[in-house]
Design an enzyme around this catalytic site. Structure first.
Site, short mmCIF file in Angstrom:
data_model
loop_
_atom_site.label_atom_id
_atom_site.label_comp_id
_atom_site.label_asym_id
_atom_site.label_seq_id
_atom_site.Cartn_x
_atom_site.Cartn_y
_atom_site.Cartn_z
N CYS A 1 0.79 -1.24 0.00
CA CYS A 1 0.00 0.00 0.00
C CYS A 1 0.82 1.28 0.00
O CYS A 1 0.31 2.33 -0.41
CB CYS A 1 -0.94 0.00 1.20
SG CYS A 1 -0.06 0.08 2.79
N ALA A 2 2.06 1.26 0.49
CA ALA A 2 2.84 2.50 0.61
C ALA A 2 3.13 3.11 -0.76
O ALA A 2 3.30 2.37 -1.75
CB ALA A 2 4.14 2.21 1.33
N GLY B 1 0.57 5.15 0.08
CA GLY B 1 -0.78 5.36 0.59
C GLY B 1 -1.70 6.21 -0.25
O GLY B 1 -2.83 6.49 0.18
N GLY B 2 -1.29 6.62 -1.44
CA GLY B 2 -2.15 7.46 -2.26
C GLY B 2 -3.45 6.78 -2.64
O GLY B 2 -4.54 7.36 -2.53
N LYS B 3 -3.36 5.54 -3.11
CA LYS B 3 -4.57 4.82 -3.51
C LYS B 3 -5.39 4.40 -2.29
O LYS B 3 -6.62 4.39 -2.34
CB LYS B 3 -4.19 3.61 -4.38
CG LYS B 3 -3.48 3.99 -5.68
CD LYS B 3 -3.15 2.75 -6.49
CE LYS B 3 -2.37 3.11 -7.74
NZ LYS B 3 -1.01 3.64 -7.43
N ASP C 1 1.99 -3.47 4.07
CA ASP C 1 3.21 -3.18 3.33
C ASP C 1 4.39 -3.78 4.09
O ASP C 1 4.38 -3.82 5.33
CB ASP C 1 3.41 -1.68 3.14
CG ASP C 1 4.35 -1.38 1.98
OD1 ASP C 1 3.87 -1.21 0.85
OD2 ASP C 1 5.58 -1.34 2.20
N ASP D 1 -1.19 -3.15 -6.00
CA ASP D 1 -0.33 -2.19 -6.69
C ASP D 1 1.08 -2.75 -6.59
O ASP D 1 1.82 -2.45 -5.66
CB ASP D 1 -0.45 -0.82 -6.02
CG ASP D 1 0.18 0.29 -6.83
OD1 ASP D 1 0.65 0.01 -7.95
OD2 ASP D 1 0.21 1.42 -6.35
N CYS E 1 3.06 0.65 -12.26
CA CYS E 1 3.47 1.88 -12.95
C CYS E 1 4.57 1.53 -13.95
O CYS E 1 5.61 2.18 -14.01
CB CYS E 1 3.92 2.95 -11.95
SG CYS E 1 5.20 2.44 -10.79
#
Length: 453
Positions: free
Chosen positions: A276-277, A279-281, A297, A341, A394
């Site tokens: 998760c880090a 943490g934007g999403k 994470d 992610d 990404c």
């Protein structure tokens, strides 16, 4: 041009009062920050600009990121300017030379200042002997820049500022778009905001920006996104401290759009954000949906950043420090939705992290693909029947994206792809959707939405 060996006497030159010269100090600081990158031992992550005075921080960042962005050309030129390479122990002098070349080619700094203060900065790193070498190299570049550039730019990897392996990979993956992708990678990405719906819509926030003297435009595809015309310090953003807005690229915001059909009809849905880090999403999902968010994470320091972001935004999630290829952090209750992610090459966000071009290796892609496959296989059983797993990277490389998902579907009989085919962004890529980086728009991202039968 030869380099005399460094010695204790020259190192003691750093104490002659030159530390107070801002022009020398900022260049010396940039060289020190760049040494781990050019030697392949570290990145610009967590770059500390407080090592220079406030007035020099913008130049410090411009030098560090600019050198990384243009490194293939700078190194090719340094090879032409030097009679022989610097010794390994003098990587800081090599970094200073790159800083000087970058200024002469790319920054609107008077040539005499770029040359004189870069050469003089050698004294601050304790290597006064290098002053003459740097001065000679940079003055030669001034005189012969057109011929030297024409010579080194005959190599496409130099002209397009990418390592050969990555340029080859882009060309194989995107035969019609590879050059545009490379060119987009070489331009700093825009500053894009995500407006917190809990405090109003983006149209109202656009008015607040205008009142603060900041201009922006609505993102085309992310419903909470605004792209600023000119980047600014986050503390200039209205309501930033109060959690009214965050910085997040438009492509990254689309995860919430793709999970909407699963989460919107299910208040209180149990959701996992794996890896998760920073943490934007995680926070975006919590801003938009009433869900029971679990976030894991493996990096404790980065997980602390997630906690800080949630606190600023006034949001809550169940955070766990754990490895998503294992399950010792899981309580045994399945999830309605999982966001993976996945760790990846970062080949879609090079414009924001230009040191990737130096630090990433071709051999990394296979290792990353294997890790991604382990994550998919480990997390899939945690999803309840009928639930959705959103796979995201990404990256713009098929081995991490379309090929990864195709292999997963082939070995997982209860999985089916439900990635929309009629969305207005990106392009179909196997069972997923690929966004390529665009110069004044979104980063490069891949998404595949998978449903458990």
């Amino acid at each position: 041009m030869s380099q005399p060996p460094s010695n204790g006497k020259s190192r003691r030159a750093a104490s002659r009062g030159l530390e107070n010269d801002g022009g020398l100090a900022v260049r010396a600081a940039a060289a020190r920050a760049l040494v781990p990158v050019i030697t392949g031992k570290g990145s610009l992550a967590g770059l500390d600009d407080h090592q220079v005075v406030a007035r020099d921080r913008a130049l410090f960042k411009a030098l560090c990121f600019g050198v990384c962005r243009t490194l293939p050309r700078l190194e090719a030129l340094s090879g032409k300017l030097l009679n022989k390479p610097f010794k390994v122990r003098d990587a800081d002098v090599q970094a200073l030379l790159l800083v000087g070349i970058y200024q002469l080619l790319y920054l609107r700094i008077p040539a005499h200042a770029a040359v004189g203060e870069t050469a003089g900065a050698a004294r601050l790193i304790g290597k006064e002997w290098a002053t003459r070498v740097l001065n000679g190299c940079l003055r030669r570049l001034q005189r012969e820049s057109a011929a030297l550039l024409a010579d080194v730019d005959r190599d496409p990897a130099v002209a397009l500022l990418h390592p050969k392996w990555l340029l080859k990979s882009l060309r194989q993956a995107w035969p019609d778009e590879w050059r545009a992708v490379a060119e987009a990678n070489n331009v700093p990405g825009p500053m894009t905001l995500r407006v917190n719906r809990r405090h109003g819509d983006r149209e109202a926030y656009l008015e607040r920006l205008d009142a603060a003297g900041l201009e922006g435009r609505l993102c085309a595809h992310a419903p909470d996104g605004i792209t600023l015309d000119t980047p600014c310090d986050v503390f200039e953003l209205p309501g930033f401290d109060a959690g009214h807005v965050s910085v997040q690229d438009e492509a990254a915001q689309l995860a919430t759009v793709l999970l909407g059909p699963t989460l919107a009809p299910r208040p209180g849905a149990r959701v996992l954000d794996a890896c998760c880090a920073p943490g934007g999403k995680t926070s975006h999902l919590l801003e938009v949906f009433d869900i029971d968010m679990h976030a894991v994470d493996s990096d404790a320091e980065r997980l602390a950043r997630v906690e800080d972001a949630l606190q600023r935004l006034g949001l809550k999630a169940r955070l766990a420090h754990g490895d998503a290829t294992a399950r010792d952090w899981w309580d045994g209750t399945p999830f309605e939705a999982i966001l993976l992610d996945a760790p990846c090459s970062g080949s879609g966000v090079i414009r924001r992290h230009p040191d990737i071009k130096r630090l990433r290796r071709a051999s990394d892609i296979k290792a990353l693909a294997e890790l991604q496959a382990r994550l998919l296989d480990n997390l899939w059983p945690l999803l309840r029947p009928g639930g959705t797993l959103l796979y995201a990277t990404c990256s713009v490389l098929p081995a991490e994206n379309s090929e990864q998902v195709a292999a997963f579907l082939a070995r997982t009989p209860d999985a089916e792809a439900t990635t929309p085919r009629d969305i207005a962004w990106g392009r179909p890529a196997g069972a997923g959707q690929q966004l390529l980086p665009e110069a004044d728009s979104h980063d490069g991202f891949f998404y595949a939405r998978l449903r458990k039968r």
